[in-house]
Write an enzyme that holds these catalytic residues in place. Structure first.
Site, mmCIF file in Angstrom:
data_model
loop_
_atom_site.group_PDB
_atom_site.id
_atom_site.type_symbol
_atom_site.label_atom_id
_atom_site.label_comp_id
_atom_site.label_asym_id
_atom_site.label_seq_id
_atom_site.Cartn_x
_atom_site.Cartn_y
_atom_site.Cartn_z
ATOM 1 N N LYS A 58 -79.865 30.082 -2.837
ATOM 2 C CA LYS A 58 -79.880 30.008 -4.299
ATOM 3 C C LYS A 58 -79.371 31.275 -4.995
ATOM 4 O O LYS A 58 -78.942 31.225 -6.149
ATOM 5 C CB LYS A 58 -81.295 29.703 -4.786
ATOM 6 C CG LYS A 58 -81.805 28.313 -4.441
ATOM 7 C CD LYS A 58 -81.197 27.260 -5.344
ATOM 8 C CE LYS A 58 -81.899 25.927 -5.202
ATOM 9 N NZ LYS A 58 -81.375 24.913 -6.133
ATOM 10 N N SER A 85 -89.053 25.052 -8.375
ATOM 11 C CA SER A 85 -90.233 25.054 -7.502
ATOM 12 C C SER A 85 -90.317 26.325 -6.675
ATOM 13 O O SER A 85 -91.329 26.583 -6.041
ATOM 14 C CB SER A 85 -90.200 23.837 -6.566
ATOM 15 O OG SER A 85 -89.091 23.926 -5.673
ATOM 16 N N GLU A 228 -82.134 13.877 2.675
ATOM 17 C CA GLU A 228 -83.259 14.079 1.763
ATOM 18 C C GLU A 228 -84.532 13.500 2.376
ATOM 19 O O GLU A 228 -84.473 12.730 3.352
ATOM 20 C CB GLU A 228 -82.979 13.448 0.398
ATOM 21 C CG GLU A 228 -82.750 11.961 0.409
ATOM 22 C CD GLU A 228 -82.334 11.420 -0.957
ATOM 23 O OE1 GLU A 228 -82.461 12.141 -1.964
ATOM 24 O OE2 GLU A 228 -81.893 10.261 -1.003
ATOM 25 N N GLY A 232 -88.568 10.776 -1.028
ATOM 26 C CA GLY A 232 -87.843 11.015 -2.281
ATOM 27 C C GLY A 232 -86.370 10.732 -2.131
ATOM 28 O O GLY A 232 -85.549 11.644 -2.176
ATOM 29 N N ASP A 234 -83.995 9.469 -3.959
ATOM 30 C CA ASP A 234 -83.270 9.142 -5.189
ATOM 31 C C ASP A 234 -81.761 9.260 -5.025
ATOM 32 O O ASP A 234 -81.004 8.478 -5.596
ATOM 33 C CB ASP A 234 -83.748 10.036 -6.342
ATOM 34 C CG ASP A 234 -83.504 11.507 -6.065
ATOM 35 O OD1 ASP A 234 -82.644 12.115 -6.727
ATOM 36 O OD2 ASP A 234 -84.175 12.073 -5.175
ATOM 37 N N SER A 331 -81.008 25.730 4.632
ATOM 38 C CA SER A 331 -80.973 26.186 3.244
ATOM 39 C C SER A 331 -81.855 27.387 2.947
ATOM 40 O O SER A 331 -81.562 28.168 2.042
ATOM 41 C CB SER A 331 -81.352 25.038 2.305
ATOM 42 O OG SER A 331 -82.662 24.574 2.591
#
Length: 349
Positions: A58, A85, A228, A232, A234, A331
């Site tokens: 990030k 988060s 994922e 979740g 989506d 990640s």
């Protein structure tokens, strides 16, 4: 909350971002494991963003985005607001500290304590909310009204310069593999390697969008696979439906992927460049946490294990042929040690 950049990023934005973050974000290594290759029957290259500065990819997008606003003379830039988060929170707080910019971060009250404390230690001002009963966009709108004019909202994923920054991760992978030096079958090798598949974790979609743009420019034959949590899915639903699907906040140990929907900017990029979305269970993530810890001597957070768990699933189903060259994005590695030990020892959250 809408983003401040409406146009989609390009590969040229990724190239520019790589110059912006040079000397700030680490150029992380690609790791290999003979044990893993032998077990799966494919050749695996692991991009170790768990070894990145502040422990996750990030920092790439966060630093690139703030740097962009510092160069913008069209308004009086006063600071940054975001929600996260944990890993984006740390990235914005650290980048703000490095660039002498005030940062305010809205975090769920059940965010990992390690990530909360790190965000504060980097200089971020933290405001908590309940991710299961409150809408973070609505919370952000209220908080922004209390901050000075000139405060910019930089979301975790749906932002041109965040996506471009994350895309530098993919640029590094493909460029490093064009001149790969390593050990394979106990022999030193120097070769150009073309990835058949690259497995990337999916939360809001900023990372996979940026990486898929880099792949399209450098290695267009590489299939980008998003992974994922099963709880979740989506992104999987959205890709199948051809529109963004919103779900309830998923209950999963992969806190970095507890998003409710993909971003408006990332979705069209994913539709164009991502080949498939697969899901994995929390139990599968725990198994790969154990693998990384025991075999590769690396601490990897649950979200960081999504890519490898997805690769294992597609190898087992035969969707990834034996002998394929496969990249896996790790990640991050930001996980409380107490929770880490509990997960790998008991298999419970």
């Amino acid at each position: 909350m809408s983003t401040s950049s409406e146009d989609l990023p390009t590969y040229e934005d990724i190239v520019a971002a790589s110059k912006t973050i040079a000397g700030v974000a680490h150029h992380t290594p690609l790791a290999t494991s003979r044990i893993l290759d032998t077990k799966l029957g494919v050749r695996v290259f692991l991009k170790c963003e768990n070894l990145q500065r502040m422990g996750a990819f990030k920092i790439r997008g966060g630093y690139n985005a703030i740097s962009h606003y510092m160069k913008d003379d069209s308004f009086d830039f006063k600071g940054v607001l975001t929600y996260s988060s944990g890993n984006h929170a740390q990235a914005i707080a650290l980048s703000g500290g490095l660039l002498n910019v005030n940062t305010t971060i809205i975090m769920p009250k059940d965010a990992p304590p390690l990530k909360v404390e790190a965000t504060k230690s980097y200089g971020g001002s933290v405001i908590f909310y309940d991710r299961y009963t409150e809408n973070r966009d609505e919370v952000a709108i209220k908080v922004k009204k209390t901050l000075p004019d000139g405060t910019v909202f930089i979301p975790p994923y749906d932002h041109k310069y965040v996506i471009a920054g994350q895309g530098t991760c993919g640029k590094e992978i493909f460029e490093d593999l064009q001149h790969w030096k390593g050990t394979y079958n106990d022999a030193q090798t120097e070769e150009a390697i073309a990835l058949d598949y690259l497995f990337v974790c999916v939360g809001g979609g900023g990372l996979i969008a940026g990486i898929s743009l880099a792949a399209a420019a450098i290695s267009p034959n590489t299939k980008i696979i998003g992974v994922e949590p099963e709880a979740g899915n989506d992104a999987q639903q959205s890709m199948a439906a051809g529109k963004i699907i919103t779900i309830e906040t998923p209950r999963t140990i992969a806190d970095g992927a507890q998003t409710q929907h993909l971003g408006n900017l990332v979705f069209p990029i994913m539709q164009k460049h991502v080949s498939k979305i697969v899901t994995v269970t929390d139990e599968e993530l725990i198994e790969d946490m154990k693998f990384f810890g025991q075999t590769m001597k690396m601490i990897v957070e649950p979200t960081g294990c999504l890519g490898l768990a997805g690769l294992r699933k597609m190898v087992a189903s035969g969707e990834v042929p034996k002998g394929s060259n496969c990249g896996v994005l790790i990640s991050g590695g930001n996980v409380d040690l107490e929770r880490y030990c509990k997960l790998i020892s008991s298999g419970s959250g």
